[in-house]
Design a protein around this motif. Sequence first.
Motif, PDB file in Angstrom:
ATOM      1  N   LYS A 148     -49.025 -67.892  40.861  1.00  0.00           N
ATOM      2  CA  LYS A 148     -49.332 -68.279  39.444  1.00  0.00           C
ATOM      3  C   LYS A 148     -48.009 -68.951  38.800  1.00  0.00           C
ATOM      4  O   LYS A 148     -47.006 -68.598  39.222  1.00  0.00           O
ATOM      5  N   ALA A 194     -48.798 -75.983  28.294  1.00  0.00           N
ATOM      6  CA  ALA A 194     -48.635 -74.421  28.567  1.00  0.00           C
ATOM      7  C   ALA A 194     -47.201 -74.378  27.714  1.00  0.00           C
ATOM      8  O   ALA A 194     -46.928 -73.389  27.101  1.00  0.00           O
ATOM      9  N   GLY A 208     -43.998 -61.680  24.248  1.00  0.00           N
ATOM     10  CA  GLY A 208     -45.155 -61.990  25.379  1.00  0.00           C
ATOM     11  C   GLY A 208     -44.671 -61.576  26.748  1.00  0.00           C
ATOM     12  O   GLY A 208     -45.514 -62.089  27.687  1.00  0.00           O
ATOM     13  N   GLY A 258     -45.526 -67.083  28.216  1.00  0.00           N
ATOM     14  CA  GLY A 258     -46.782 -67.498  27.803  1.00  0.00           C
ATOM     15  C   GLY A 258     -47.912 -66.929  28.972  1.00  0.00           C
ATOM     16  O   GLY A 258     -47.494 -66.175  29.751  1.00  0.00           O
ATOM     17  N   THR A 259     -49.226 -67.093  28.592  1.00  0.00           N
ATOM     18  CA  THR A 259     -50.332 -66.710  29.491  1.00  0.00           C
ATOM     19  C   THR A 259     -50.004 -67.501  31.081  1.00  0.00           C
ATOM     20  O   THR A 259     -49.816 -68.682  31.203  1.00  0.00           O
ATOM     21  N   VAL A 315     -45.927 -69.308  35.235  1.00  0.00           N
ATOM     22  CA  VAL A 315     -45.612 -68.584  34.165  1.00  0.00           C
ATOM     23  C   VAL A 315     -44.633 -69.456  33.271  1.00  0.00           C
ATOM     24  O   VAL A 315     -43.485 -69.607  33.528  1.00  0.00           O
ATOM     25  N   ASN A 348     -46.939 -60.731  29.577  1.00  0.00           N
ATOM     26  CA  ASN A 348     -47.892 -61.742  30.558  1.00  0.00           C
ATOM     27  C   ASN A 348     -47.211 -61.885  31.865  1.00  0.00           C
ATOM     28  O   ASN A 348     -47.775 -62.590  32.737  1.00  0.00           O
ATOM     29  N   GLY A 350     -48.196 -55.090  23.508  1.00  0.00           N
ATOM     30  CA  GLY A 350     -47.830 -55.930  24.625  1.00  0.00           C
ATOM     31  C   GLY A 350     -46.679 -55.114  25.351  1.00  0.00           C
ATOM     32  O   GLY A 350     -46.610 -54.952  26.676  1.00  0.00           O
TER      33      GLY A 350
END
Length: 607
Positions: free
Chosen positions: A270, A327, A59, A293-294, A272, A62, A15
Amino acid sequence: MAEPQTNSAIIESNGTTAVKAKKRSIDKEPGSKAFFYDLIVGILSVTFDLFFREIKSRGAFNIPTEGPLVFVAAPHANQFIDPLLLMRQILSHSGRRVSFLTASKSLRHPLIGPMARMSSPIAVDRAQDLAAPATGQIYIAKKDQPLKVNGKGTKFTKELEVGGMIMLPNSLGYAPIAEIISDEELVLKAGFKEKAFDFVHSGPTAFKKCPKVSHEQMFENVFDHLHKGGCIGVFPEGGSHDRPDMLPLKAGAAIMALGAAATDANCNVKIVPCGLNYFHPNKFRSRAVIEFGTPIELPRDLVAQYAKGGEEKHKAIAEMLDTIQRALLTVTVTCSDYDTLMVIQAARRLYKPIQMKVPLSIVIEMNRRLLVGYNQFRDDPRIIHLREAVAAYNKQLQNLGITDHQVEYAKLSVPEVMGKLLYRTSKLVILAIGALPGTLLFAPIFIATKHISKRKAEEALKASTVKLQGRDVVGTWKILVALVLAPALDWVYALMATWITYRYDLFPQVRPLWLITLGAMIVLPMITYAALRIGEVGMDIFKSLNPLVTCLNPFYFNAMAKLKLTREDLAKEVTEAIDVLGPEVFSDFEKFRMIHASAVEETKKTK
């Protein structure tokens, strides 16, 4: 129920590589704003590196490097530290600059305000920050009518308004107004909390009036920022707290994302999710893991539903909030109570062989997976038995004044224990001598930070209905006080050194005298930093002395030996329970388990 060290490390490494391989997208900000933003992040990064022993990101790949983003972060453990840590990690890994929603009151604060304004915030007016004394006194006459408030000498119709709030003295609580019936009678939209209600019901009390605050301008600023491809940061819980679980999320984050998308069809915003995972956030040299996270993409049908307004809009917001909460649960370790969290962390230590080193980010993932498994099987007799056994083991450790990893000292012979004790004591003395100059110089800072942060925590605890011990403000005030006092103290010492040099004609070859001042301002921070690092090592050694002394104490020798056997039995039970129940919770358990049979055997051979 736990993540494997090897596989997770590979994933994290890949990543990170992916992030570096991407084209970093530095947000387009006016030169001056970008400069001051980067400056404040750079300055505070040095401070955070002093306060925290370790800061890790997980992460980070992401994070989208372009397009409008709403970062939602939880749990909100520190009002000042949380946003700045996120700003640092996000800028470092993706080049994005984030504008956080900040209370207008904080922007006007003489200490916090100048730093906050440098970070390109979006101001938010809060009704409670605009509170003013009101005429008369209020009380709740009937316990079975908690929403009906009566007044004595009040002027409700002239001083209050529907949508505004009334606030109790000493920050006991506040409540929104639904209806004003007369000058001495009104109806609340939501009642006071238990403690506040009892206070108002006990008799007439003075109160404050809070005006109705419109957030239309704030939302317009947010939408405009997102339409330009910028990033917004939000703590959806609202205020900071020190609870082991998350507070109910407020609607703001969902409104920002849905509203920006609804008002501009080309705004592909989006969300996050960001997990803020701290280990003792109120103490110097603690650790932190920031997990990203995604990203959540907004469903177009949900945006269309929001745009319809009315009841459909509220349903869309509720559904978006539910998605955000789920999430956030994937990137945080939240627990219903503190005792359960302590049991989960102890189970993680028992599952992991003592000699196996696990990265901090994997520790967080292990805690999370163990908690998920516990919640699913909490009524299983095997888990109930294990919880009671692990809790009892924790209590034994506490009574002996040792930690889990120190139980292994019980297997050492008396000569081995004596040798370790003498070696570590000698090392501690040497380190103490080395840290002494910096400790003496920095002592006023330690005293001031401890005293002021403790007082601020007590004030915050009195003013809050959600805080447990007020620990969420301790770390914040330690950093704020140190930021002000440390440079000031260094200047005092530097000027003293310059005056002494002049008064006694020391170092005549060093002229002009301002060189002494400059040299002192360079050397003094180095001395205090060295003392901090030396003291950190020394404190670790100091904590290891008590179990060694306990092992030599004939009154505790048997207790230590029994505790070691108890740990071995518990470790077997915990490992067996995880191996049996883990596959039922996680379909990828075997692929991503932390401990394989080969690892256990290898660990045994090294003992």
